[in-house]
Write a protein that holds these residues in place. Structure first.
Motif, PDB file in Angstrom:
ATOM      1  N   VAL A  92       0.833  -1.200   0.000  1.00 22.15           N
ATOM      2  CA  VAL A  92       0.000   0.000   0.000  1.00 22.15           C
ATOM      3  C   VAL A  92       0.870   1.252   0.000  1.00 22.15           C
ATOM      4  O   VAL A  92       0.536   2.266  -0.623  1.00 22.15           O
ATOM      5  N   GLY A  93       1.999   1.173   0.669  1.00 18.42           N
ATOM      6  CA  GLY A  93       2.892   2.320   0.718  1.00 18.42           C
ATOM      7  C   GLY A  93       3.421   2.704  -0.654  1.00 18.42           C
ATOM      8  O   GLY A  93       3.592   3.895  -0.954  1.00 18.42           O
ATOM      9  N   GLU A  94       3.673   1.718  -1.509  1.00 12.15           N
ATOM     10  CA  GLU A  94       4.132   2.020  -2.872  1.00 12.15           C
ATOM     11  C   GLU A  94       3.027   2.710  -3.672  1.00 12.15           C
ATOM     12  O   GLU A  94       3.298   3.648  -4.438  1.00 12.15           O
ATOM     13  N   LEU A  95       1.788   2.268  -3.497  1.00 13.43           N
ATOM     14  CA  LEU A  95       0.683   2.938  -4.180  1.00 13.43           C
ATOM     15  C   LEU A  95       0.546   4.382  -3.685  1.00 13.43           C
ATOM     16  O   LEU A  95       0.254   5.294  -4.475  1.00 13.43           O
ATOM     17  N   ALA A  96       0.771   4.589  -2.398  1.00 12.68           N
ATOM     18  CA  ALA A  96       0.710   5.941  -1.851  1.00 12.68           C
ATOM     19  C   ALA A  96       1.816   6.818  -2.435  1.00 12.68           C
ATOM     20  O   ALA A  96       1.600   8.010  -2.712  1.00 12.68           O
ATOM     21  N   GLU A  97       2.983   6.233  -2.637  1.00  9.71           N
ATOM     22  CA  GLU A  97       4.084   6.985  -3.240  1.00  9.71           C
ATOM     23  C   GLU A  97       3.748   7.378  -4.680  1.00  9.71           C
ATOM     24  O   GLU A  97       4.026   8.504  -5.119  1.00  9.71           O
ATOM     25  N   LEU A  98       3.134   6.471  -5.409  1.00  5.37           N
ATOM     26  CA  LEU A  98       2.699   6.782  -6.773  1.00  5.37           C
ATOM     27  C   LEU A  98       1.661   7.897  -6.775  1.00  5.37           C
ATOM     28  O   LEU A  98       1.659   8.759  -7.658  1.00  5.37           O
ATOM     29  N   ARG A  99       0.797   7.889  -5.771  1.00  3.29           N
ATOM     30  CA  ARG A  99      -0.178   8.987  -5.650  1.00  3.29           C
ATOM     31  C   ARG A  99       0.542  10.297  -5.359  1.00  3.29           C
ATOM     32  O   ARG A  99       0.209  11.342  -5.942  1.00  3.29           O
ATOM     33  N   ASN A 100       1.516  10.274  -4.477  1.00  2.56           N
ATOM     34  CA  ASN A 100       2.255  11.488  -4.150  1.00  2.56           C
ATOM     35  C   ASN A 100       2.985  12.058  -5.363  1.00  2.56           C
ATOM     36  O   ASN A 100       3.215  13.269  -5.451  1.00  2.56           O
ATOM     37  N   GLU A 101       3.332  11.186  -6.310  1.00  6.33           N
ATOM     38  CA  GLU A 101       4.012  11.612  -7.532  1.00  6.33           C
ATOM     39  C   GLU A 101       3.042  12.105  -8.600  1.00  6.33           C
ATOM     40  O   GLU A 101       3.468  12.517  -9.680  1.00  6.33           O
ATOM     41  N   GLY A 102       1.740  12.041  -8.326  1.00  5.45           N
ATOM     42  CA  GLY A 102       0.749  12.512  -9.278  1.00  5.45           C
ATOM     43  C   GLY A 102       0.340  11.490 -10.324  1.00  5.45           C
ATOM     44  O   GLY A 102      -0.422  11.819 -11.240  1.00  5.45           O
ATOM     45  N   LYS A 103       0.794  10.248 -10.187  1.00  5.86           N
ATOM     46  CA  LYS A 103       0.440   9.211 -11.153  1.00  5.86           C
ATOM     47  C   LYS A 103      -0.876   8.521 -10.807  1.00  5.86           C
ATOM     48  O   LYS A 103      -1.456   7.821 -11.655  1.00  5.86           O
ATOM     49  N   VAL A 104      -1.334   8.716  -9.596  1.00  5.46           N
ATOM     50  CA  VAL A 104      -2.554   8.096  -9.093  1.00  5.46           C
ATOM     51  C   VAL A 104      -3.327   9.146  -8.299  1.00  5.46           C
ATOM     52  O   VAL A 104      -2.724   9.934  -7.566  1.00  5.46           O
ATOM     53  N   ARG A 105      -4.652   9.161  -8.457  1.00 10.26           N
ATOM     54  CA  ARG A 105      -5.456  10.101  -7.687  1.00 10.26           C
ATOM     55  C   ARG A 105      -5.951   9.468  -6.391  1.00 10.26           C
ATOM     56  O   ARG A 105      -5.814  10.056  -5.329  1.00 10.26           O
ATOM     57  N   TYR A 106      -6.524   8.277  -6.498  1.00 12.11           N
ATOM     58  CA  TYR A 106      -7.061   7.607  -5.316  1.00 12.11           C
ATOM     59  C   TYR A 106      -6.631   6.145  -5.303  1.00 12.11           C
ATOM     60  O   TYR A 106      -6.317   5.559  -6.348  1.00 12.11           O
ATOM     61  N   ILE A 107      -6.678   5.541  -4.102  1.00 13.84           N
ATOM     62  CA  ILE A 107      -6.241   4.160  -3.905  1.00 13.84           C
ATOM     63  C   ILE A 107      -7.404   3.324  -3.383  1.00 13.84           C
ATOM     64  O   ILE A 107      -8.157   3.756  -2.501  1.00 13.84           O
ATOM     65  N   GLY A 108      -7.526   2.105  -3.925  1.00 11.51           N
ATOM     66  CA  GLY A 108      -8.522   1.157  -3.453  1.00 11.51           C
ATOM     67  C   GLY A 108      -7.899  -0.206  -3.223  1.00 11.51           C
ATOM     68  O   GLY A 108      -6.744  -0.454  -3.586  1.00 11.51           O
ATOM     69  N   LEU A 109      -8.671  -1.112  -2.635  1.00 14.97           N
ATOM     70  CA  LEU A 109      -8.225  -2.481  -2.361  1.00 14.97           C
ATOM     71  C   LEU A 109      -9.213  -3.465  -2.970  1.00 14.97           C
ATOM     72  O   LEU A 109     -10.366  -3.116  -3.245  1.00 14.97           O
ATOM     73  N   SER A 110      -8.762  -4.696  -3.154  1.00 19.14           N
ATOM     74  CA  SER A 110      -9.632  -5.736  -3.692  1.00 19.14           C
ATOM     75  C   SER A 110      -9.449  -7.026  -2.903  1.00 19.14           C
ATOM     76  O   SER A 110      -8.322  -7.409  -2.587  1.00 19.14           O
ATOM     77  N   GLU A 111     -10.564  -7.677  -2.609  1.00 15.21           N
ATOM     78  CA  GLU A 111     -10.603  -8.930  -1.864  1.00 15.21           C
ATOM     79  C   GLU A 111      -9.873  -8.820  -0.533  1.00 15.21           C
ATOM     80  O   GLU A 111      -8.845  -9.469  -0.309  1.00 15.21           O
ATOM     81  N   VAL A 112     -10.432  -8.012   0.346  1.00 13.41           N
ATOM     82  CA  VAL A 112      -9.837  -7.801   1.664  1.00 13.41           C
ATOM     83  C   VAL A 112     -10.879  -7.996   2.752  1.00 13.41           C
ATOM     84  O   VAL A 112     -12.084  -7.914   2.519  1.00 13.41           O
ATOM     85  N   THR A 113     -10.397  -8.226   3.953  1.00  9.93           N
ATOM     86  CA  THR A 113     -11.234  -8.291   5.139  1.00  9.93           C
ATOM     87  C   THR A 113     -11.300  -6.903   5.782  1.00  9.93           C
ATOM     88  O   THR A 113     -10.534  -5.995   5.413  1.00  9.93           O
ATOM     89  N   VAL A 114     -12.169  -6.759   6.749  1.00  8.97           N
ATOM     90  CA  VAL A 114     -12.227  -5.502   7.490  1.00  8.97           C
ATOM     91  C   VAL A 114     -10.894  -5.220   8.174  1.00  8.97           C
ATOM     92  O   VAL A 114     -10.404  -4.087   8.175  1.00  8.97           O
ATOM     93  N   GLU A 115     -10.292  -6.250   8.748  1.00  3.18           N
ATOM     94  CA  GLU A 115      -9.010  -6.074   9.422  1.00  3.18           C
ATOM     95  C   GLU A 115      -7.935  -5.583   8.452  1.00  3.18           C
ATOM     96  O   GLU A 115      -7.157  -4.669   8.771  1.00  3.18           O
TER      97      GLU A 115
END
Length: 290
Positions: free
Chosen positions: A149-172
């Motif tokens: 998730v941290g790498e996706l956040a870094e990509l967002r900080n670089e302007g390559k991504v606006r928002y981040i989501g997850l797939s097939e996860v639990t609440v935890e």
């Protein structure tokens, strides 16, 4: 191309907010079926695939969900051919984190350098400068979630991504990821016959997240002759797929169904589901039957 749907009926299902500034109609389109057998390679009819994507937008669909793993990249290329340059209100979501050795073979790879590489390739194949919503397709158990998730956040900080989501996860897992960076959506298997992620859906409702149910059309054994839903189908002059989508739209305001198809006719059938208003009795009958 059209069969009587001339306006934008996808908007009849209402809208929801993705993040702070993206508003989308609540019936989207999932692009996984714009591929060959086993979700591998090019589709049997590439021209029809392009027509499907264009017709979806004509019908008011302004949320399209794809992934690097679809093909790989077959769906990305079709979306670009069909729609580029993109309309200002069109939101394209994609995913990284699954590699494809072959047809029907999906393997999680969450190494940060791989997630970055695939994000860059998504940008290139889609013809985008920024991905509206980048989702971690699966959590790789061999890599700490914080690193993925941290790498996706870094990509967002670089302007390559606006928002981040997850797939097939639990609440935890969702809470663990949200401790690293803001998460705006979750995409889990969910439909009228498969509701194991009900707790994740309720969490999404409580925290203002969008829940994108994949495989939204499934109804199990409840759509055939003599099924407990036969009367509901007849009363609403609906197909099983339309009833499945209408139930999702009624079930929770956080749900954003993304039915996929490689057929314009099937696409138009799906979009008509937004005009079906289930009564309390019909909604409860579907809920109880599954």
């Amino acid at each position: 191309m059209s069969t009587g749907l001339t306006t934008a009926p996808a908007a009849a299902g209402g809208t929801l907010r993705l993040g702070d500034d993206l508003t989308v109609n609540r019936l989207g389109y999932g692009a996984m079926r714009l591929t060959g057998p086993g979700f591998w390679g090019e589709p049997a009819d590439p021209d029809e695939a392009v027509r499907v994507v264009r017709r979806a937008v004509e019908l008011g669909v302004n949320f399209i969900d794809t992934a690097d793993a679809y093909g790989p990249f077959s769906s990305d290329r079709i979306i670009r051919e069909a729609l580029h340059p993109y309309a200002d209100d069109l939101v394209i979501a994609t995913k990284v984190g699954l590699t494809r050795p072959g047809p029907d073979d999906w393997r999680p790879v969450g190494r940060p350098e791989y997630l970055r590489q695939q994000t860059e390739l998504n940008l290139r194949h889609l013809g985008l400068e920024t991905i509206d919503l980048l989702q971690l397709h699966r959590i790789d158990p061999a890599v700490p979630l914080e690193e993925q998730v941290g790498e996706l956040a870094e990509l967002r900080n670089e302007g390559k991504v606006r928002y981040i989501g997850l797939s097939e996860v639990t609440v935890e897992e969702l809470e663990k990821a949200r401790a690293v960076t803001p998460i705006v959506s979750v995409q889990n298997l969910y439909n009228v016959a498969e509701r194991k992620s009900e707790d994740v859906l309720r969490y999404a409702e409580q925290h203002g997240l969008v829940f994108i149910p994949w495989f939204p059309l499934a109804m199990g054994q409840l759509a055939g002759p003599g099924s407990p839903l036969e009367a509901v189908l007849e009363d609403h002059d609906a197909t099983p797929a339309q009833l499945a989508l209408a139930w999702l739209l009624r079930h929770s305001p956080a749900l954003l169904p993304i039915p996929g198809t490689s057929s314009v006719a099937h696409l138009e059938e799906n979009v008509r589901s937004t005009s079906i208003q289930l009564s309390d009795t019909a909604y409860q009958a579907v809920t109880d039957a599954c």
